[in-house]
Scaffold this motif. Structure first.
Motif, PDB file in Angstrom:
ATOM      1  N   SER A 133      -0.739  -4.211  15.552  1.00 30.25           N
ATOM      2  CA  SER A 133      -0.156  -3.089  15.150  1.00 30.25           C
ATOM      3  C   SER A 133      -0.833  -2.080  14.134  1.00 30.25           C
ATOM      4  CB  SER A 133       1.231  -3.471  14.573  1.00 30.25           C
ATOM      5  OG  SER A 133       2.137  -2.457  13.934  1.00 30.25           O
ATOM      6  N   HIS A 134      -1.692  -2.482  13.296  1.00 27.87           N
ATOM      7  CA  HIS A 134      -2.321  -1.903  12.470  1.00 27.87           C
ATOM      8  C   HIS A 134      -3.417  -0.915  13.268  1.00 27.87           C
ATOM      9  CE1 HIS A 134       0.069  -3.790   9.220  1.00 27.87           C
ATOM     10  NE2 HIS A 134      -0.465  -3.150   8.534  1.00 27.87           N
ATOM     11  N   LEU A 135      -4.144  -1.620  13.912  1.00 18.58           N
ATOM     12  CA  LEU A 135      -5.088  -0.984  14.901  1.00 18.58           C
ATOM     13  C   LEU A 135      -4.424   0.271  15.581  1.00 18.58           C
ATOM     14  CD1 LEU A 135      -7.105  -3.996  16.006  1.00 18.58           C
ATOM     15  CD2 LEU A 135      -8.060  -2.216  14.381  1.00 18.58           C
ATOM     16  N   ASP A 136      -3.309   0.049  15.950  1.00 17.46           N
ATOM     17  CA  ASP A 136      -2.404   0.970  16.992  1.00 17.46           C
ATOM     18  C   ASP A 136      -2.128   2.298  15.881  1.00 17.46           C
ATOM     19  OD1 ASP A 136      -2.776  -0.626  19.254  1.00 17.46           O
ATOM     20  OD2 ASP A 136      -0.605  -1.220  18.870  1.00 17.46           O
ATOM     21  N   ASP A 137      -1.665   1.821  14.738  1.00 16.35           N
ATOM     22  CA  ASP A 137      -1.538   2.967  13.702  1.00 16.35           C
ATOM     23  C   ASP A 137      -2.869   3.681  13.558  1.00 16.35           C
ATOM     24  OD1 ASP A 137       1.218   2.259  13.549  1.00 16.35           O
ATOM     25  OD2 ASP A 137       0.771   1.084  11.649  1.00 16.35           O
ATOM     26  N   LEU A 138      -4.097   3.046  13.494  1.00 15.62           N
ATOM     27  CA  LEU A 138      -5.168   4.246  13.242  1.00 15.62           C
ATOM     28  C   LEU A 138      -5.267   5.029  14.573  1.00 15.62           C
ATOM     29  CD1 LEU A 138      -7.570   1.049  12.074  1.00 15.62           C
ATOM     30  CD2 LEU A 138      -6.786   3.310  10.761  1.00 15.62           C
TER      31      LEU A 138
ATOM     32  N   GLY B 286      -5.041   9.281  14.312  1.00 13.48           N
ATOM     33  CA  GLY B 286      -5.967  10.074  14.612  1.00 13.48           C
ATOM     34  C   GLY B 286      -7.587   9.464  14.094  1.00 13.48           C
ATOM     35  N   ALA B 287      -7.324   8.499  13.456  1.00 16.68           N
ATOM     36  CA  ALA B 287      -8.531   7.777  12.733  1.00 16.68           C
ATOM     37  C   ALA B 287      -9.431   7.071  13.670  1.00 16.68           C
ATOM     38  CB  ALA B 287      -7.996   7.018  11.517  1.00 16.68           C
ATOM     39  N   VAL B 288      -8.925   6.769  14.729  1.00 20.20           N
ATOM     40  CA  VAL B 288     -10.014   5.972  15.560  1.00 20.20           C
ATOM     41  C   VAL B 288      -9.417   6.507  17.070  1.00 20.20           C
ATOM     42  CG1 VAL B 288     -10.455   3.572  16.848  1.00 20.20           C
ATOM     43  CG2 VAL B 288     -10.006   3.813  14.158  1.00 20.20           C
ATOM     44  N   PRO B 289     -10.610   6.982  17.788  1.00 17.67           N
ATOM     45  CA  PRO B 289     -10.463   7.306  19.278  1.00 17.67           C
ATOM     46  C   PRO B 289      -9.884   6.192  20.091  1.00 17.67           C
ATOM     47  CG  PRO B 289     -12.521   7.883  18.475  1.00 17.67           C
ATOM     48  CD  PRO B 289     -11.940   6.924  17.415  1.00 17.67           C
ATOM     49  N   ALA B 290      -8.732   6.591  20.806  1.00 15.80           N
ATOM     50  CA  ALA B 290      -8.059   5.595  21.830  1.00 15.80           C
ATOM     51  C   ALA B 290      -9.131   5.079  22.861  1.00 15.80           C
ATOM     52  CB  ALA B 290      -7.181   6.692  22.690  1.00 15.80           C
TER      53      ALA B 290
ATOM     54  N   TRP C 229      -6.121   3.030   6.888  1.00 16.56           N
ATOM     55  CA  TRP C 229      -7.305   2.163   6.677  1.00 16.56           C
ATOM     56  C   TRP C 229      -6.838   1.206   5.520  1.00 16.56           C
ATOM     57  CZ3 TRP C 229     -10.769   1.537   9.935  1.00 16.56           C
ATOM     58  CH2 TRP C 229     -11.445   2.716  10.771  1.00 16.56           C
ATOM     59  N   ALA C 230      -6.265   1.707   4.540  1.00 19.59           N
ATOM     60  CA  ALA C 230      -6.072   0.928   3.386  1.00 19.59           C
ATOM     61  C   ALA C 230      -5.127  -0.219   3.712  1.00 19.59           C
ATOM     62  CB  ALA C 230      -5.501   1.801   2.309  1.00 19.59           C
ATOM     63  N   ARG C 231      -4.192  -0.116   4.763  1.00 23.70           N
ATOM     64  CA  ARG C 231      -3.406  -1.233   5.151  1.00 23.70           C
ATOM     65  C   ARG C 231      -4.260  -2.182   5.912  1.00 23.70           C
ATOM     66  NH1 ARG C 231       1.831   2.518   6.094  1.00 23.70           N
ATOM     67  NH2 ARG C 231       2.910   2.211   3.940  1.00 23.70           N
ATOM     68  N   LEU C 232      -5.148  -1.629   6.717  1.00 28.93           N
ATOM     69  CA  LEU C 232      -5.902  -2.624   7.463  1.00 28.93           C
ATOM     70  C   LEU C 232      -6.838  -3.400   6.674  1.00 28.93           C
ATOM     71  CD1 LEU C 232      -6.765  -3.219  10.491  1.00 28.93           C
ATOM     72  CD2 LEU C 232      -8.703  -1.829  10.100  1.00 28.93           C
ATOM     73  N   SER C 233      -7.409  -2.803   5.748  1.00 31.02           N
ATOM     74  CA  SER C 233      -7.987  -3.468   4.503  1.00 31.02           C
ATOM     75  C   SER C 233      -7.243  -4.455   3.876  1.00 31.02           C
ATOM     76  CB  SER C 233      -8.737  -2.568   3.521  1.00 31.02           C
ATOM     77  OG  SER C 233      -9.733  -1.771   4.204  1.00 31.02           O
TER      78      SER C 233
ATOM     79  N   VAL D  37       0.744  -1.175  -0.050  1.00 33.36           N
ATOM     80  CA  VAL D  37       0.136  -0.017   0.004  1.00 33.36           C
ATOM     81  C   VAL D  37       0.788   1.225   0.084  1.00 33.36           C
ATOM     82  CG1 VAL D  37      -1.700   1.148   1.453  1.00 33.36           C
ATOM     83  CG2 VAL D  37      -1.879  -1.249   1.169  1.00 33.36           C
ATOM     84  N   ASP D  38       0.809   2.019  -1.164  1.00 36.89           N
ATOM     85  CA  ASP D  38       1.641   3.200  -1.224  1.00 36.89           C
ATOM     86  C   ASP D  38       0.822   4.248  -1.562  1.00 36.89           C
ATOM     87  OD1 ASP D  38       3.912   4.607  -1.322  1.00 36.89           O
ATOM     88  OD2 ASP D  38       4.525   4.047  -3.220  1.00 36.89           O
ATOM     89  N   LEU D  39       0.130   4.978  -0.735  1.00 34.88           N
ATOM     90  CA  LEU D  39      -0.563   6.146  -0.869  1.00 34.88           C
ATOM     91  C   LEU D  39       0.142   7.550  -0.753  1.00 34.88           C
ATOM     92  CD1 LEU D  39      -4.061   5.098   0.686  1.00 34.88           C
ATOM     93  CD2 LEU D  39      -3.407   4.931  -1.849  1.00 34.88           C
ATOM     94  N   ALA D  40       0.055   8.361  -1.350  1.00 35.40           N
ATOM     95  CA  ALA D  40       0.965   9.831  -0.936  1.00 35.40           C
ATOM     96  C   ALA D  40       0.569  10.127   0.315  1.00 35.40           C
ATOM     97  CB  ALA D  40       0.278  10.742  -2.006  1.00 35.40           C
TER      98      ALA D  40
END
Length: 207
Positions: free
Chosen positions: A145-150, A154-158, A94-98, A79-82
């Motif tokens: 680890s990917h959920l921690d990244d979210l 700031g994508a997911v509230p702690a 989100w893309a990496r979680l998917s 996954v290589d988004l800008a």
């Protein structure tokens, strides 16, 4: 009559043989006599490395789980988004979680023998982190680890993070099991993608 063993690392050869057998025959194919025959050693020689069949199966199951983890890592890394700021960081997370969810289901469909063996109930070796403290090739640690990244971006509230890995894993594993062992076996690939998208969307809504 068994040929002499010359490879120097019998335990590794036995595990590798078990992984090969599991790929085509699932956990039922992983037996000491069969892997001993593949390595060209006596049945008794295998007992110097494994106490019983369950001991061997645990090692093979752990190796199959690592195969799943490696595919998840590969897909996530692709996954290589800008990365131009927080918005793109969120999209990437989100893309990496998917991507790891898709990898999980694709692995189950492409390698049903390994998938069944990885989750056959054998007691796997203790999880080990990779050098540097990363998740290594452990699927559960990769997901966490990917959920921690979210959360970090700031994508997911702690406050919604605790336990999220259990819900996410259960959802994707449930679909995988239905596609490999259940009534969704043989579902056309287009329908698999629809089902997977629905499950991943449900996971995201629950976070």
């Amino acid at each position: 009559m068994s040929r002499a063993y010359h490879h120097g690392n019998l335990r590794e050869a036995l595990v590798a043989g078990g992984v090969d057998l599991a790929r085509t025959g699932g956990p039922a194919a992983v037996v000491l006599r069969a892997v001993s025959r593949q390595a060209g050693v006596s049945h008794n020689a295998a007992y110097r490395h494994f106490a019983n069949r369950e001991d061997l199966l645990a090692a093979v199951a752990g190796r199959c789980m690592e195969q799943l983890g490696r595919l998840m890592i590969s897909r996530s890394g692709a996954v290589d988004l800008a990365d131009q700021g927080q918005a793109d960081e969120v999209r990437t997370a989100w893309a990496r979680l998917s991507a790891i969810g898709e990898a999980y289901v694709d692995f189950a469909i492409a390698e049903p023998g390994w998938f069944r063996t990885a989750f056959c109930g054998a007691v796997a070796p203790p999880r080990k982190e990779a050098v540097g403290g990363g998740p290594g090739a452990d699927p559960f640690a990769i997901l966490s680890s990917h959920l921690d990244d979210l959360v970090r971006c700031g994508a997911v509230p702690a406050g919604r993070r605790p336990g999220a890995e259990y819900a996410a894993w259960s959802a994707v594993h449930g679909l995988s099991d239905l596609l490999v062992e259940g009534p969704l076996r043989g579902l056309p690939d287009a329908e698999v993608r629809v089902a997977l998208s629905a499950v991943l969307s449900a996971v995201a809504r629950g976070l």
